[in-house]
Design an enzyme around this catalytic site. Structure first.
Site, PDB file in Angstrom:
ATOM      1  CE1 TYR A 172      48.651  41.202  50.547  1.00 44.10           C
ATOM      2  CE2 TYR A 172      47.983  39.954  48.602  1.00 44.10           C
ATOM      3  CZ  TYR A 172      48.625  40.010  49.831  1.00 44.10           C
ATOM      4  OH  TYR A 172      49.230  38.900  50.333  1.00 44.10           O
ATOM      5  CE1 TYR A 182      44.089  39.562  46.815  1.00 44.67           C
ATOM      6  CE2 TYR A 182      45.000  40.709  44.920  1.00 44.67           C
ATOM      7  CZ  TYR A 182      44.202  40.699  46.039  1.00 44.67           C
ATOM      8  OH  TYR A 182      43.509  41.839  46.391  1.00 44.67           O
TER       9      TYR A 182
END
Ligand code: NAI
Length: 286
Positions: A172, A182
């Site tokens: 990602y 995140y």
């Protein structure tokens, strides 16, 4: 002979692992999956009861067959690594041979060799914490489950991979650009995974003519992503700002994995391939 794939990280029909299995099956590969031990029971029950039959449909109308489901916990390399509380846990005690080494041995005994290895798993217990508030334990757990797990899988499966074989993981963009939310060391884990992709491509390429690539995927409302909490916002952001203003389908990541695993990609290794409607290329969207 058709190719045989082992896909680690399939526990329902929503995630990238399932979509990759579908695309590989559609291309004629035999499918083996590794399912996280705590999720094994419900996954196998759902499969058996036909809950996934709609999602098993292949373009030719047949249903994807999963030849075998292996219990797997990719944070443990061999039985010596398993702490007592995990050993005693009901769900773990009900299964056997789920450390990485044992799974590779079992696959070898069952089928001899594989051609394709897919790593579609990640876990970060403190993912909701900013990096600045992440504990050492949480950070190391994220790297263990999300990055080292790939090294371990490759280490143990490489000896049973046919030359010309291909391995794929999922990463990602948070590895290279700041994505607030995140957290827990997950951004660090993805950075490690991408760097390792390059080094392992060299090592596995020289040793076994095996290719190693990673797909940097755009956002998908998978079970894992929903656990992080703000996936809907990220999907919306991507839709608004990406060059291609369309929903990103898991199938599009699956198709890229099938391409990467095929001879069409025979010169591609060590690469991070973006499948994100082009969002990674944007600086500022107007
Ligand atoms: P998912 O929930 O379908 O897949 C994650 C899988 O990892 C689950 O099946 C879970 O049971 C398994 N897992 C967790 N810890 C494990 C362990 N110790 N051993 C074995 N299996 C374990 O979710 P998703 O999102 O499809 O994730 C697949 C990969 O795609 C992950 O690497 C994720 O980081 C990556 N990815 C996901 C994006 C998204 O927006 N959903 C975006 C970019 C990358």
């Amino acid at each position: 002979r058709g190719k045989r794939a082992f896909i680690a990280g399939v526990a329902d029909d929503n995630g990238y692992g399932w979509a990759i299995a579908q695309a590989l099956a559609a291309a004629g590969a035999e499918i083996l999956v590794g399912t996280w031990v705590p999720a094994l029971n419900i996954f196998e029950t759902s499969l058996r009861r036909g809950k996934f039959d709609e999602s098993r449909k292949l373009p030719d109308g047949s249903l994807m067959e999963i030849t075998k489901v292996y219990p797997l916990d990719a944070v443990f390399d061999s039985p010596d690594d398993v702490p007592d509380d995990v050993k005693a846990n009901k769900r773990y005690a009900g299964s056997s041979n789920w450390t990485v080494k044992e799974v590779a041995e079992t696959v070898k005994n069952d089928f001899g060799t594989i051609d394709i290895l897919v790593h579609s798993l990640a876990n970060g217990p403190e993912v909701k914490s900013p990096l600045l508030e992440t504990s050492r334990k949480g950070y190391l757990a994220a790297v263990s489950a999300s990055s080292y797990s790939f090294i371990s899988l490759l280490q143990h499966f490489l000896p049973i991979m046919n030359p010309g074989g291909s391995t794929i993981s999922l990463t990602y963009i948070a590895s290279e650009r700041t994505i607030p939310g995140y957290g827990g060391g997950m951004s660090s884990a993805k950075a490690a995974l991408e760097s390792d992709t390059r080094v392992l491509a060299y090592e596995a390429g020289r040793r076994g003519k095996i290719r190693v690539n990673t797909i940097s995927a755009g956002p998908l409302g998978s079970r894992a992503a929903k656990a992080i909490g703000f996936i809907e916002k990220i999907i919306e952001y991507s839709y608004v700002n990406a060059p291609l203003q369309k929903e990103l389908l898991a199938e599009e990541v699956g198709n890229t994995a099938a391409f990467l695993a095929s001879p069409l990609a025979s010169a591609i290794t060590g690469s991070t391939i973006y499948v994100d409607n082009g969002l990674n290329t944007m600086g500022l969207a107007l």
